[in-house]
Scaffold this motif. Structure first.
Motif, PDB file in Angstrom:
ATOM      1  N   GLU A  49       8.693   6.791  34.803  1.00  0.00           N
ATOM      2  CA  GLU A  49       8.750   7.956  35.692  1.00  0.00           C
ATOM      3  C   GLU A  49       7.348   8.584  35.823  1.00  0.00           C
ATOM      4  N   ALA A  50       6.579   8.596  34.743  1.00  0.00           N
ATOM      5  CA  ALA A  50       5.208   9.141  34.819  1.00  0.00           C
ATOM      6  C   ALA A  50       4.370   8.297  35.780  1.00  0.00           C
ATOM      7  N   ASN A  51       4.568   6.985  35.742  1.00  0.00           N
ATOM      8  CA  ASN A  51       3.848   6.078  36.648  1.00  0.00           C
ATOM      9  C   ASN A  51       4.298   6.329  38.098  1.00  0.00           C
ATOM     10  N   LEU A  72      -2.358  15.678  34.226  1.00  0.00           N
ATOM     11  CA  LEU A  72      -1.544  16.752  33.641  1.00  0.00           C
ATOM     12  C   LEU A  72      -0.100  16.707  34.155  1.00  0.00           C
ATOM     13  N   GLU A  73       0.075  16.260  35.401  1.00  0.00           N
ATOM     14  CA  GLU A  73       1.445  16.079  35.908  1.00  0.00           C
ATOM     15  C   GLU A  73       2.149  14.971  35.126  1.00  0.00           C
ATOM     16  N   ALA A  74       1.439  13.884  34.856  1.00  0.00           N
ATOM     17  CA  ALA A  74       2.020  12.788  34.055  1.00  0.00           C
ATOM     18  C   ALA A  74       2.348  13.306  32.651  1.00  0.00           C
ATOM     19  N   ALA A  75       1.461  14.160  32.130  1.00  0.00           N
ATOM     20  CA  ALA A  75       1.701  14.739  30.801  1.00  0.00           C
ATOM     21  C   ALA A  75       2.992  15.561  30.813  1.00  0.00           C
ATOM     22  N   GLY A  88     -10.018   5.625  50.183  1.00  0.00           N
ATOM     23  CA  GLY A  88     -10.871   4.485  49.837  1.00  0.00           C
ATOM     24  C   GLY A  88     -11.092   4.329  48.340  1.00  0.00           C
ATOM     25  N   HIS A  89     -10.742   5.357  47.557  1.00  0.00           N
ATOM     26  CA  HIS A  89     -10.800   5.190  46.098  1.00  0.00           C
ATOM     27  C   HIS A  89      -9.734   4.177  45.670  1.00  0.00           C
ATOM     28  N   VAL A  90     -10.080   3.313  44.742  1.00  0.00           N
ATOM     29  CA  VAL A  90      -9.082   2.439  44.108  1.00  0.00           C
ATOM     30  C   VAL A  90      -9.011   2.835  42.634  1.00  0.00           C
ATOM     31  N   LEU A  91      -7.795   3.066  42.177  1.00  0.00           N
ATOM     32  CA  LEU A  91      -7.595   3.649  40.843  1.00  0.00           C
ATOM     33  C   LEU A  91      -6.534   2.905  40.075  1.00  0.00           C
ATOM     34  N   THR A  92      -6.580   3.004  38.769  1.00  0.00           N
ATOM     35  CA  THR A  92      -5.427   2.553  37.986  1.00  0.00           C
ATOM     36  C   THR A  92      -4.563   3.766  37.653  1.00  0.00           C
ATOM     37  N   VAL A  93      -3.273   3.490  37.537  1.00  0.00           N
ATOM     38  CA  VAL A  93      -2.294   4.505  37.122  1.00  0.00           C
ATOM     39  C   VAL A  93      -1.674   3.937  35.860  1.00  0.00           C
ATOM     40  N   ASP A 104      -0.402   0.206  37.080  1.00  0.00           N
ATOM     41  CA  ASP A 104      -0.485  -0.377  38.417  1.00  0.00           C
ATOM     42  C   ASP A 104      -1.776   0.100  39.076  1.00  0.00           C
ATOM     43  N   ASN A 105      -2.064  -0.468  40.236  1.00  0.00           N
ATOM     44  CA  ASN A 105      -3.331  -0.181  40.912  1.00  0.00           C
ATOM     45  C   ASN A 105      -3.054   0.463  42.270  1.00  0.00           C
ATOM     46  N   ALA A 106      -3.792   1.534  42.566  1.00  0.00           N
ATOM     47  CA  ALA A 106      -3.514   2.326  43.776  1.00  0.00           C
ATOM     48  C   ALA A 106      -4.744   2.405  44.676  1.00  0.00           C
ATOM     49  N   LEU A 107      -4.487   2.374  45.979  1.00  0.00           N
ATOM     50  CA  LEU A 107      -5.550   2.636  46.971  1.00  0.00           C
ATOM     51  C   LEU A 107      -5.240   3.986  47.611  1.00  0.00           C
TER      52      LEU A 107
END
Ligand code: GLY
Ligand code: MN
Ligand code: MN
Length: 468
Positions: A285-287, A305-308, A387-392, A434-437
């Motif tokens: 659910e945090a992901n 902090l939302e994931a927290a 355009g940022h690519v991030l890990t979650v 997972d990986n996000a754009l």
């Protein structure tokens, strides 16, 4: 490499961002593992690769901002080397492939160009070197001591490079997607192989083989461990035992060196126990919640902090935490169970541009890095841009040594039910990555198909036969 226009355009954009001077961009050289002829697998410097595209050791890029010239310095192979390496293109030919035409020189010639620029009082911009050879090379070229070297690093250049590399172009996203496809194969294969009695190294070897078959190889040393609570565990020494969870954190790099970075956690027995599922679903659910919230303008620190909050809410329901969710998060009590950050940028590096300094990559004047335990480990805190690519990558871990320390020192004692925590000391850890754009609005999960992630999907995949 991409078409030469890509590199010409990138260098033009860089020159626009730097007021004046020379920009020195050394590539990497071969690094001996245990003797000179036995080298580590060659990995090019990512910034050199971004601007000059050549995945070849021993070349230095030099850009003259005022003269508007892009030059490459390197030595052509001698016949004595070609006996061992086979025929090699000349630097002049390599330069043409990346739009450096007529401006290729020997390494020897670089020193006099740099000396002349120093005499003329021109600024020489360079990035923080992270390999000993490159540190020596820059120090010798500039004639400064090792200790002084970091004082001369160009923050103007760091900021310019970050501002370009952090916004992924279409062709870069296509490469990351390819790395995600390979990541899918790696992780589903790990799920299919995982069972009691198999060695961690058999799974690690199988997924490394997939990465190599499909591209450059691994994005980083895979984590394949039934001790998922050890956050960066590079050893594969265990034979998987019934009742444990296996954590696999692994990604692939394409031939153009773009990366993916995924984590899945699975029950060694092929079926989650209720206790495992309860913790797993909180992480899931945090992901998922992070993917719902990613959009330009929000800071990744606020999403951490939302994931927290999701984690604190779930752990409260399981009686592991107590008190108000806001207080748990504000006081950092959740960090006993998630002591790392929600994610980082991803691109030519798995931790993209970490060598340039996290304060310039993950933070800026508007968002400062926290000094709190847990939140302070967040690599990417700044506001998000399209355009940022991030890990979650949220997680929940039961780290016996950390739990013991907090209990003894009564850290956040008001929020933690140690009697319940005692039942989880051999639980291990769960991370789901997972990986996000980041899009103009919202975000997109990278990869054609999401790697199985719900407990049912994971169990279903684990029932299937692995194919090679
Ligand atoms: N394996 C390192 C990370 O996920 O950031
Ligand atoms: Mn990872
Ligand atoms: Mn990661």
């Amino acid at each position: 490499m991409f078409q030469k226009e890509t590199y010409i355009r990138r260098r033009q954009a860089l020159k626009k961002k730097i007021k004046k001077g020379l920009i020195l961009l050394p590539g990497n050289v071969e690094a001996p593992a245990n003797y000179a002829a036995n080298t580590y697998k060659f990995l090019q410097d990512s910034t050199f690769l971004y601007f000059f595209g050549l995945d070849i050791p021993g070349i230095v890029g030099l850009i003259d901002v005022e003269a508007d010239t892009d030059c490459l310095y390197g030595d052509d192979f001698t016949i004595d080397q070609i006996i061992w390496t086979g025929p090699q293109p000349a630097l002049r030919e390599l330069g043409e492939k990346v739009g450096v035409i007529g401006n290729t020189y020997t390494l020897f010639e670089l020193q006099s160009v740099i000396l002349k620029a120093i005499k003329q009082g021109r600024k020489i911009h360079f990035l923080p070197p992270y390999r000993s050879h490159n540190k020596m090379q820059v120090k010798n070229l500039l004639g400064v001591s090792s200790r002084a070297l970091e004082n001369y690093v160009s923050v103007e250049l760091i900021r310019a490079v970050v501002s370009l590399r952090e916004i992924k172009e279409e062709e870069e996203i296509a490469e990351i997607e390819k790395a995600c496809e390979t990541g899918y194969r790696m992780h589903t294969t790990a799920m299919k192989l995982c069972r009691p009695g198999i060695n961690e190294r058999e799974i690690a070897g199988a997924i490394e083989g997939i990465a190599l078959r499909k591209g450059w190889g691994l994005a980083f040393t895979s984590i394949v461990s039934e001790h998922g609570e050890i956050l960066h565990n590079p050893h594969y020494t265990n034979r998987l035992k019934p009742g444990r969870l296996l954590l696999v954190d692994a990604g692939a790099a394409t031939d153009r060196c773009y990366n993916s970075d995924f984590t899945r956690t699975m029950p060694v027995d092929g079926v989650f126990t209720q206790k495992q599922k309860d913790i797993y679903n909180i992480v899931l659910e945090a992901n998922n919640n992070t993917f719902r919230l990613i959009t330009p303008g929000v800071t990744y620190q606020s999403l951490h902090l939302e994931a927290a909050k999701v984690i604190a809410t779930g752990l409260k329901e399981l009686n592991l935490l107590k008190g108000s969710v806001d207080d748990i998060v504000q006081n950092g009590a959740y960090a006993l169970f998630m002591p790392h950050g929600l994610g980082h940028q991803l691109g030519l590096d798995a931790h993209d541009m970490e060598d340039l300094g996290e304060r310039y990559v993950g933070y800026n004047d508007k968002t400062e890095r926290s000094s709190m335990f847990g939140l302070g480990s967040l690599r990417m805190g700044r506001e998000l841009l399209p355009g940022h690519v991030l890990t979650v990558e949220p997680g929940i871990y039961f780290i016996p040594q950390l739990i013991q320390k907090w209990q003894k020192e009564r850290i956040n004692a008001a929020f933690i039910n140690y009697d319940t925590v005692a039942d989880y000391l051999d639980f291990g850890g769960i991370r789901l990555e997972d990986n996000a754009l980041v899009l103009k609005k919202g975000c997109r999960m990278l990869g054609k198909k999401r790697i199985p992630i719900t407990p049912d999907e994971v169990e279903e995949t684990m029932r299937q036969e692995a194919e090679f």
